[in-house]
Design a protein around this motif. Structure first.
Motif, mmCIF file in Angstrom:
data_model
loop_
_atom_site.group_PDB
_atom_site.id
_atom_site.type_symbol
_atom_site.label_atom_id
_atom_site.label_comp_id
_atom_site.label_asym_id
_atom_site.label_seq_id
_atom_site.Cartn_x
_atom_site.Cartn_y
_atom_site.Cartn_z
ATOM 1 N N UNK A 250 -51.977 -6.585 -18.118
ATOM 2 C CA UNK A 250 -52.771 -7.560 -17.344
ATOM 3 C C UNK A 250 -52.170 -8.953 -17.452
ATOM 4 N N UNK A 251 -51.655 -9.309 -18.621
ATOM 5 C CA UNK A 251 -51.044 -10.620 -18.811
ATOM 6 C C UNK A 251 -49.769 -10.755 -17.974
ATOM 7 N N UNK A 252 -48.981 -9.690 -17.896
ATOM 8 C CA UNK A 252 -47.779 -9.715 -17.049
ATOM 9 C C UNK A 252 -48.167 -9.943 -15.592
ATOM 10 N N UNK A 253 -49.193 -9.263 -15.139
ATOM 11 C CA UNK A 253 -49.669 -9.448 -13.763
ATOM 12 C C UNK A 253 -50.094 -10.889 -13.529
ATOM 13 N N UNK A 254 -50.767 -11.472 -14.523
ATOM 14 C CA UNK A 254 -51.217 -12.862 -14.407
ATOM 15 C C UNK A 254 -50.040 -13.830 -14.387
ATOM 16 N N UNK A 255 -49.047 -13.585 -15.222
ATOM 17 C CA UNK A 255 -47.916 -14.501 -15.341
ATOM 18 C C UNK A 255 -46.919 -14.366 -14.207
ATOM 19 N N UNK A 256 -46.669 -13.133 -13.772
ATOM 20 C CA UNK A 256 -45.599 -12.888 -12.802
ATOM 21 C C UNK A 256 -46.088 -12.483 -11.421
ATOM 22 N N UNK A 257 -47.374 -12.158 -11.304
ATOM 23 C CA UNK A 257 -47.918 -11.792 -9.995
ATOM 24 C C UNK A 257 -47.445 -10.435 -9.500
ATOM 25 N N UNK A 258 -47.031 -9.580 -10.403
ATOM 26 C CA UNK A 258 -46.570 -8.256 -10.008
ATOM 27 C C UNK A 258 -46.667 -7.316 -11.200
ATOM 28 N N UNK A 259 -46.321 -6.043 -10.996
ATOM 29 C CA UNK A 259 -46.381 -5.066 -12.073
ATOM 30 C C UNK A 259 -45.155 -5.196 -12.960
ATOM 31 N N UNK A 260 -45.292 -4.606 -14.147
ATOM 32 C CA UNK A 260 -44.378 -4.855 -15.263
ATOM 33 C C UNK A 260 -42.910 -4.565 -14.914
ATOM 34 N N UNK A 261 -42.632 -3.334 -14.469
ATOM 35 C CA UNK A 261 -41.257 -2.966 -14.170
ATOM 36 C C UNK A 261 -40.653 -3.821 -13.076
ATOM 37 N N UNK A 262 -41.452 -4.147 -12.059
ATOM 38 C CA UNK A 262 -40.958 -4.981 -10.966
ATOM 39 C C UNK A 262 -40.608 -6.377 -11.456
ATOM 40 N N UNK A 263 -41.374 -6.883 -12.415
ATOM 41 C CA UNK A 263 -41.074 -8.210 -12.961
ATOM 42 C C UNK A 263 -39.698 -8.218 -13.630
ATOM 43 N N UNK A 264 -39.405 -7.213 -14.459
ATOM 44 C CA UNK A 264 -38.067 -7.126 -15.046
ATOM 45 C C UNK A 264 -36.998 -7.004 -13.959
ATOM 46 N N UNK A 265 -37.293 -6.180 -12.968
ATOM 47 C CA UNK A 265 -36.314 -5.906 -11.917
ATOM 48 C C UNK A 265 -35.918 -7.180 -11.172
#
Length: 442
Positions: A250-265
């Protein structure tokens, strides 16, 4: 020197079954590569037969009634948490990090402390038969450099990561982006010779740098971008954590506006260079598809799944859908460095998962063994099997104390995995060289 080893040989070419050679032979060249493996010398093949019959400096080593298996590979462990193993196992992830993990990692600013702990860590990896490891160090460049040199001295293969983090962490573990980049480049300049990650000769160095953003919540976009640029520039592998805890997701979604793997990608940290992601407990749907498409490896850490109350990774689904999976000890979220024990826990956890998801059969012994050897080993090159062309990483097991009379070779191996320990490991090899305890204790 070229060598031929005779023993009861067991390994997995694929996850479905074992190759079992009673009183078999494996021929290993002076370069540390397997030339051939067979039930008798005549069946080793043309290259190996010529090697056996015509090479004057061949040494034949007969291990008698011992088991010869590939060495273990640990795809996820925190070297800087070594002292904390077995502590605070009743806490959940975020409280565990703040109360125990971060305070311990701050101590690695002191290289004397780091050397004391890291020497113990490297010796314990050797003790439990782990000859390749993918490990987090800490943010401290000099302590990370020290750990890399200890692995080089020992002759154990390691991908060692200087941890990158600059938010949502104690001040003593936050490092500016520019300093992180400078630290990485000093390590790369010293230890990384050339940019080829090819598993065929010339070998990559046994010990290399791996780009290591701790996880997205602890890294600003600028830090993540810098890590991705370093990985691309120097063609270095990447390691981090993925979808371990629902609050973290949930924190990743809040910080990056997307799901976890997509944020790394987005930052070039998800398969653009070889990538291993630890845990993947709540990975599903689009994330699994992206892992498969980008050939991202999942490091399954079963004891950590249990200890920090995250949940059970869907390993059967990963295997069924073609996601590469290896095993990790995750010290100190996990409490045991032995990958043999990780096999046991992985099978047991999969049986618990099966009770809730009957459509997903639990793991077999061959699957768990394959994950610990050939699948995990593939992250280091051609490692984890005795097929021709593979680097000879091996363990010799004396299971006579386990009363193995009347058991098949496969049953003997299973009993060792469940009942044995490091005292039954007589010899350890990495890239064809025997790794002796005297070398570890320098």
């Amino acid at each position: 020197m070229n060598k031929i080893y005779k023993a009861h040989i067991l390994y997995t070419k694929d996850k479905a079954h074992f190759e079992v050679l009673e009183n078999g032979y494996v021929a290993v060249g002076a370069d540390g590569l397997v030339i051939g493996v067979a039930e008798n010398l005549a069946s080793l093949g043309a290259d190996a037969s010529q090697f056996c019959n015509k090479t004057p400096d061949v040494e034949v080593v007969d291990f008698g009634d011992k088991l010869l298996i590939p060495a273990m590979n640990d795809l996820h462990v925190h070297a800087s948490q070594y002292r904390n193993q077995g502590i605070a196992m009743d806490l959940e992830l975020m409280e565990w990090l703040q109360s125990y993990t971060f305070p311990e990692e701050m101590k690695y600013a002191d290289t004397a402390y780091a050397e004391r702990m890291y020497r113990r860590f490297v010796r314990d990896l050797w003790r439990v038969g782990t000859m390749r490891v993918c490990t987090f160090a800490s943010i401290h460049t000099e302590s990370t450099r020290l750990l890399m040199h200890l692995f080089q001295e020992a002759g154990i293969g390691a991908l060692v990561g200087k941890v990158a983090m600059n938010r949502n962490c104690p001040e003593g573990l936050s490092e500016p982006v520019e300093k992180t980049v400078k630290g990485y480049e000093s390590l790369i300049e010293e230890t990384f010779h050339g940019t080829s990650l090819s598993p065929t000769p010339p070998y990559p160095p046994l010990v290399r740098t791996i780009i290591t953003p701790r996880f997205i919540p602890s890294c600003t976009p600028e830090m993540l971008r810098a890590c991705g640029e370093l990985a691309a520039k120097y063609q270095l592998p990447v390691q981090s954590h993925l979808s371990e805890n629902k609050d973290e997701i949930a924190l990743v979604q809040e910080l990056e506006g997307t799901w976890y793997g997509d944020a790394y990608n987005r930052y070039g940290l998800f398969g653009q260079t070889p990538t291993v992601m630890a845990h993947c407990v709540f990975t599903e749907g689009e994330e699994i598809e992206l892992m498969k498409r980008n050939d991202v490896v999942a490091a399954h850490c079963p004891t950590s799944n249990l200890n920090v109350t995250t949940g059970i990774a869907p390993v059967r689904q990963f295997l069924d859908e073609g996601v590469r999976v290896g095993l990790g000890s995750d010290i100190s979220g996990g409490h045991n460095l032995s990958i043999f024990q990780m096999m046991v826990y992985a099978i047991q956890l999969s049986k618990a998962y099966y009770q809730l998801h009957r459509e997903r059969p639990y793991l077999t012994l061959s699957e768990a063994f394959w994950m610990a050897t050939k699948s995990a080993g593939s992250f280091f090159g051609k490692v984890g099997s005795f097929e021709p062309g593979y680097e000879f990483d091996a363990l010799v097991i004396d299971d006579s104390c386990l009363n193995h009379d009347h058991y098949s070779l496969l049953e003997r191996l299973e009993r060792y995995i469940y009942l044995g320990d490091d005292r039954q490991i007589l010899h350890r090899f990495c890239r064809g060289k025997e790794i002796m305890e005297t070398k570890i204790l320098k």
